[in-house]
Design an enzyme around this catalytic site. Structure first.
Site, PDB file in Angstrom:
ATOM      1  N   GLY A  15      -7.052  -0.573 -11.013  1.00  0.00           N
ATOM      2  CA  GLY A  15      -6.570  -1.960 -10.961  1.00  0.00           C
ATOM      3  C   GLY A  15      -7.448  -2.815 -10.065  1.00  0.00           C
ATOM      4  O   GLY A  15      -6.961  -3.734  -9.406  1.00  0.00           O
ATOM      5  N   ALA A  16      -8.764  -2.518 -10.075  1.00  0.00           N
ATOM      6  CA  ALA A  16      -9.658  -3.162  -9.103  1.00  0.00           C
ATOM      7  C   ALA A  16     -10.411  -4.354  -9.678  1.00  0.00           C
ATOM      8  O   ALA A  16     -11.355  -4.837  -9.073  1.00  0.00           O
ATOM      9  CB  ALA A  16     -10.634  -2.137  -8.533  1.00  0.00           C
ATOM     10  N   VAL A  66      -4.170   3.070 -17.144  1.00  0.00           N
ATOM     11  CA  VAL A  66      -3.857   4.204 -16.257  1.00  0.00           C
ATOM     12  C   VAL A  66      -2.665   5.038 -16.737  1.00  0.00           C
ATOM     13  O   VAL A  66      -2.472   6.156 -16.274  1.00  0.00           O
ATOM     14  CB  VAL A  66      -3.600   3.742 -14.800  1.00  0.00           C
ATOM     15  CG1 VAL A  66      -4.822   3.058 -14.211  1.00  0.00           C
ATOM     16  CG2 VAL A  66      -2.365   2.847 -14.714  1.00  0.00           C
ATOM     17  N   SER A 144       4.903  -0.503  -2.249  1.00  0.00           N
ATOM     18  CA  SER A 144       5.345  -1.869  -1.947  1.00  0.00           C
ATOM     19  C   SER A 144       6.488  -1.769  -0.950  1.00  0.00           C
ATOM     20  O   SER A 144       7.212  -0.764  -0.933  1.00  0.00           O
ATOM     21  CB  SER A 144       5.856  -2.540  -3.219  1.00  0.00           C
ATOM     22  OG  SER A 144       6.591  -3.714  -2.895  1.00  0.00           O
ATOM     23  N   TYR A 157      10.724  -1.761 -10.839  1.00  0.00           N
ATOM     24  CA  TYR A 157       9.609  -1.886  -9.896  1.00  0.00           C
ATOM     25  C   TYR A 157       9.896  -1.082  -8.626  1.00  0.00           C
ATOM     26  O   TYR A 157       9.071  -0.277  -8.177  1.00  0.00           O
ATOM     27  CB  TYR A 157       9.375  -3.365  -9.563  1.00  0.00           C
ATOM     28  CG  TYR A 157       8.161  -3.613  -8.691  1.00  0.00           C
ATOM     29  CD1 TYR A 157       6.880  -3.509  -9.224  1.00  0.00           C
ATOM     30  CD2 TYR A 157       8.298  -3.967  -7.355  1.00  0.00           C
ATOM     31  CE1 TYR A 157       5.755  -3.742  -8.434  1.00  0.00           C
ATOM     32  CE2 TYR A 157       7.185  -4.203  -6.555  1.00  0.00           C
ATOM     33  CZ  TYR A 157       5.916  -4.094  -7.105  1.00  0.00           C
ATOM     34  OH  TYR A 157       4.814  -4.323  -6.310  1.00  0.00           O
ATOM     35  N   ALA A 158      11.095  -1.296  -8.064  1.00  0.00           N
ATOM     36  CA  ALA A 158      11.465  -0.585  -6.836  1.00  0.00           C
ATOM     37  C   ALA A 158      11.500   0.923  -7.069  1.00  0.00           C
ATOM     38  O   ALA A 158      11.028   1.712  -6.241  1.00  0.00           O
ATOM     39  CB  ALA A 158      12.820  -1.076  -6.333  1.00  0.00           C
ATOM     40  N   ALA A 159      12.051   1.321  -8.218  1.00  0.00           N
ATOM     41  CA  ALA A 159      12.138   2.755  -8.520  1.00  0.00           C
ATOM     42  C   ALA A 159      10.744   3.368  -8.655  1.00  0.00           C
ATOM     43  O   ALA A 159      10.483   4.471  -8.159  1.00  0.00           O
ATOM     44  CB  ALA A 159      12.935   2.971  -9.804  1.00  0.00           C
ATOM     45  N   LYS A 161       7.991   2.323  -7.252  1.00  0.00           N
ATOM     46  CA  LYS A 161       7.306   2.331  -5.957  1.00  0.00           C
ATOM     47  C   LYS A 161       7.907   3.381  -5.015  1.00  0.00           C
ATOM     48  O   LYS A 161       7.188   4.022  -4.244  1.00  0.00           O
ATOM     49  CB  LYS A 161       7.339   0.935  -5.335  1.00  0.00           C
ATOM     50  CG  LYS A 161       6.548  -0.105  -6.131  1.00  0.00           C
ATOM     51  CD  LYS A 161       5.080   0.285  -6.260  1.00  0.00           C
ATOM     52  CE  LYS A 161       4.216  -0.829  -6.838  1.00  0.00           C
ATOM     53  NZ  LYS A 161       2.786  -0.460  -6.916  1.00  0.00           N
ATOM     54  N   THR A 246       3.622   6.552   5.086  1.00  0.00           N
ATOM     55  CA  THR A 246       3.621   5.225   4.462  1.00  0.00           C
ATOM     56  C   THR A 246       3.326   4.181   5.524  1.00  0.00           C
ATOM     57  O   THR A 246       4.050   4.073   6.517  1.00  0.00           O
ATOM     58  CB  THR A 246       4.981   4.920   3.803  1.00  0.00           C
ATOM     59  OG1 THR A 246       5.208   5.874   2.761  1.00  0.00           O
ATOM     60  CG2 THR A 246       4.998   3.531   3.198  1.00  0.00           C
TER      61      THR A 246
END
Ligand code: NAI
Length: 256
Positions: A15-16, A66, A144, A157-159, A161, A246
């Protein structure tokens, strides 16, 4: 620490083509790494690699999704063919879809989990064997703050991450004997195309940082370069005993 701590090392950053991933690629390249830019945006990846080469770095671009097993295998093979076995892997590619659990489309759920979590798994799966052989590696996965401090409407999204954090801990334990580390960087509100798309212009982002749901006491919108600094730190050879951790780069937004 020398000024080029990654000299002679190959790095893969997913994702660069833009945003945080691009800043990470630039930072590793400035530190001497030969960087393979992986992105589903092939043109953007080519442009990013060209920019790195113009600055004197070794860099190449690979277009890949990916979440697709064969594309990830090919991407790792091409990166290895170009610059040798990767010493550094940064799983940064990610997307966001929101909505209440009863509203979120199954396709959106599947897509977010596929890109964010499966993508991370697939790259680890394909890169770890070479790191094990080399008895060296630095894996940094981008999660995140939302993985830990979950607001309503952020289910997939939360799951995904939170899943990245759990996967990273598992991998860290599996490869620890091989002098490989695996860690997470969890960004707070950072100025990229993703957040511009969610919140609007610079002014709206600044309002969100000052008084929104994910405000921080420094009242700043974090820049991609600030995330890149944290990633580069964890990728250093001397960060060898930091693993499974983290690192939140969130301007004090919350303190887990
Ligand atoms: P961005 O949208 O600017 O960049 C994401 C990049 O990933 C794009 O170049 C896109 O083409 C690529 N990508 C998307 N799906 C892909 C796929 N299936 N295969 C290959 N490449 C793909 O977003 P940003 O903000 O730079 O995000 C980078 C990471 O940081 C993401 O994982 C995101 O969840 C995370 N993050 C971002 C925050 C922010 O405030 N910007 C906060 C917390 C985490």
């Amino acid at each position: 620490m020398g000024t080029r701590p990654f000299e002679g090392q190959a790095a893969i950053v997913t994702g660069a083509a833009s945003g945080i991933g691009l800043a990470i690629a630039k930072r590793l390249a400035a530190g001497g790494a030969a960087v393979t830019i992986v992105d589903q945006n092939g043109e953007g990846a080519e442009a990013a690699a060209a920019e790195l080469r113009k600055a004197g770095a070794r860099a190449c671009a690979v277009q890949a999704d990916v979440s697709k097993s064969a594309e990830v295998r090919d991407a790792v093979a091409r990166a290895t063919g170009e610059f040798g076995a990767p010493a550094i892997l940064v799983n940064n590619a990610g997307i966001s879809r929101g909505g209440r659990v009863q509203d979120i489309a199954e396709e959106d759920w599947d897509l977010v989990l596929a890109v964010n979590l499966r993508g991370c798994y697939l790259f680890c799966k394909n890169v770890v064997p070479a790191m094990v052989e080399a008895r060296y590696g630095r894996i940094v996965n981008i999660a995140s703050g939302t993985a830990v401090r979950v607001g309503p409407g952020s289910g997939p999204y939360a799951a995904s991450k939170a899943g990245i954090i759990a996967l990273t801990k598992s991998v860290a334990g599996e490869v620890a004997r091989m002098r490989i580390t695996a860690n997470v960087v969890a960004p707070g509100l950072t100025d990229t195309a993703m957040t511009r798309g969610q919140f609007g212009d610079e002014e709206r982002l600044q309002q969100e940082a000052s008084a929104g749901r994910i405000a921080n006491p420094m009242r700043v919108v974090i820049q991609p370069e600030d995330i890149a600094s944290a990633v580069a730190f964890l990728a250093l050879p001397e960060s060898r005993y930091i693993t499974g951790q983290t690192l939140h780069v969130n301007a004090g937004s919350f303190m887990p």
